[in-house]
Design an enzyme around this catalytic site. Structure first.
Site, PDB file in Angstrom:
ATOM      1  N   THR A 125      13.056  56.804  27.645  1.00  0.00           N
ATOM      2  CA  THR A 125      13.219  55.420  28.094  1.00  0.00           C
ATOM      3  C   THR A 125      14.507  54.821  27.530  1.00  0.00           C
ATOM      4  O   THR A 125      15.276  55.504  26.845  1.00  0.00           O
ATOM      5  CB  THR A 125      12.031  54.538  27.646  1.00  0.00           C
ATOM      6  OG1 THR A 125      12.126  54.304  26.231  1.00  0.00           O
ATOM      7  CG2 THR A 125      10.692  55.203  27.965  1.00  0.00           C
ATOM      8  N   ARG A 126      14.711  53.531  27.774  1.00  0.00           N
ATOM      9  CA  ARG A 126      15.866  52.821  27.214  1.00  0.00           C
ATOM     10  C   ARG A 126      15.553  52.235  25.847  1.00  0.00           C
ATOM     11  O   ARG A 126      16.355  51.463  25.297  1.00  0.00           O
ATOM     12  CB  ARG A 126      16.319  51.712  28.169  1.00  0.00           C
ATOM     13  CG  ARG A 126      17.046  52.235  29.397  1.00  0.00           C
ATOM     14  CD  ARG A 126      17.251  51.172  30.480  1.00  0.00           C
ATOM     15  NE  ARG A 126      17.707  49.904  29.953  1.00  0.00           N
ATOM     16  CZ  ARG A 126      17.005  48.770  30.057  1.00  0.00           C
ATOM     17  NH1 ARG A 126      15.811  48.756  30.634  1.00  0.00           N
ATOM     18  NH2 ARG A 126      17.484  47.644  29.576  1.00  0.00           N
ATOM     19  N   LYS A 127      14.425  52.579  25.290  1.00  0.00           N
ATOM     20  CA  LYS A 127      14.069  52.102  23.948  1.00  0.00           C
ATOM     21  C   LYS A 127      14.775  52.979  22.919  1.00  0.00           C
ATOM     22  O   LYS A 127      14.191  53.852  22.277  1.00  0.00           O
ATOM     23  CB  LYS A 127      12.556  52.133  23.752  1.00  0.00           C
ATOM     24  CG  LYS A 127      11.815  51.162  24.665  1.00  0.00           C
ATOM     25  CD  LYS A 127      10.304  51.257  24.481  1.00  0.00           C
ATOM     26  CE  LYS A 127       9.575  50.314  25.435  1.00  0.00           C
ATOM     27  NZ  LYS A 127       8.108  50.428  25.331  1.00  0.00           N
ATOM     28  N   THR A 128      16.067  52.731  22.792  1.00  0.00           N
ATOM     29  CA  THR A 128      16.914  53.491  21.875  1.00  0.00           C
ATOM     30  C   THR A 128      17.560  52.531  20.892  1.00  0.00           C
ATOM     31  O   THR A 128      17.591  51.317  21.104  1.00  0.00           O
ATOM     32  CB  THR A 128      18.014  54.242  22.647  1.00  0.00           C
ATOM     33  OG1 THR A 128      18.770  53.295  23.424  1.00  0.00           O
ATOM     34  CG2 THR A 128      17.402  55.280  23.587  1.00  0.00           C
TER      35      THR A 128
END
Length: 275
Positions: A125-128
């Site tokens: 995901t874009r949860k970086t």
């Protein structure tokens, strides 16, 4: 996904953060040295693609025994590095941080992939971490997952926050189709079976079953299979190693999980001078 100039810029930024105004130990040593980087646990190697470019900004060379994506065991020597002792010691921590961070993500990703036995895609995901999007997604890919969107310019996802500003899913998809490039896909986040079917009818390319029960996901899959076979179905929301096999049973095409990256822990490696 990775270009040489981007990697070198990243490495320079990492070194600037650690070295600051200068390594206070650089004037203490004026000789060459060899060192071995050894694994202190097992896992999947990642970060080599970055580390090898240290040789272009420091007076050092590498001999690698592993490539990104390889499995390694405790006590394996991942690589040997040799050259200027000054440069070697200056990059040591940055080099190990890259290896530990990336291998931690790759190893965690591998565990997700292994449990699915190839029966569905695992997506990140874009949860970086801010500033580490490409690096962390590269590491996840080394572990066998498929990268989801790299950013907001990569596929349009209509989430609940977007849909709240429209009268219907149909209106949102129609407006999006009229305003985005022809080649861009549209994904709709659906919180119920009804919403998922509405998204398919509206012309969504991808439908995400967000925080749905396994039974509801099965209903969405059944409806898709009967009516919209070209629509790609994704499930998301609290996907863990403990429940991933339940998602496999639903017949969904893919699951996405932020835990692949943000729940990964550093792997342990050490660098020792070679006698």
């Amino acid at each position: 996904m990775l270009m040489k100039h981007q990697i070198i810029d990243f490495l320079k930024s990492v070194l600037n953060e650690d070295i600051g105004r200068g390594d206070l130990a650089r004037n203490l040593i004026n000789k060459n040295a060899n060192a071995l980087v050894r694994a202190k646990s097992e896992g999947v190697v990642a970060g080599i693609e970055y580390i090898k470019h240290f040789s272009e900004i420091a007076d050092i060379k590498f001999e690698f025994n592993f490539e990104d994506g390889d499995l390694y065991k405790k006590d394996d020597i991942i690589f040997e590095v040799y050259g200027s002792a000054k440069d070697l010691l200056s990059i040591e921590r940055s080099m190990l941080n890259i290896l530990q961070h990336a291998s931690g993500i790759a190893s965690n990703a591998y565990e997700f992939v292994k449990l699915t036995e190839g029966r569905l895609k695992i997506l990140d995901t874009r949860k970086t971490r801010p500033g580490l999007r490409i690096f962390e997604k590269y590491a996840a890919k080394c572990g066998g997952v498929t990268n989801h969107r790299l950013g907001l310019d990569d596929c349009l996802m209509l989430k609940d926050t977007h849909l709240a500003l429209f009268n219907s899913v149909k209106e949102a998809v129609k407006t999006a189709r009229e305003n985005i490039p022809f080649t861009t896909k549209i994904e709709v986040e659906a919180e119920s079976v009804e919403m998922a079917t509405e998204a398919m009818k509206a012309g969504a390319d991808i439908v995400m079953c967000d925080n749905m029960s396994f039974e509801d996901i099965k209903k969405v899959v059944e409806y898709r299979n009967k009516n919209y076979k070209s629509v790609f179905l994704e499930a998301s929301g609290n996907v863990t190693l403990e429940n991933i096999k339940e998602y496999v049973k639903t017949g969904i095409d893919a699951v996405s999980s932020g835990a692949i990256i943000h729940q990964a822990t550093f792997k342990d490696f050490s660098m020792k001078m070679k006698g």
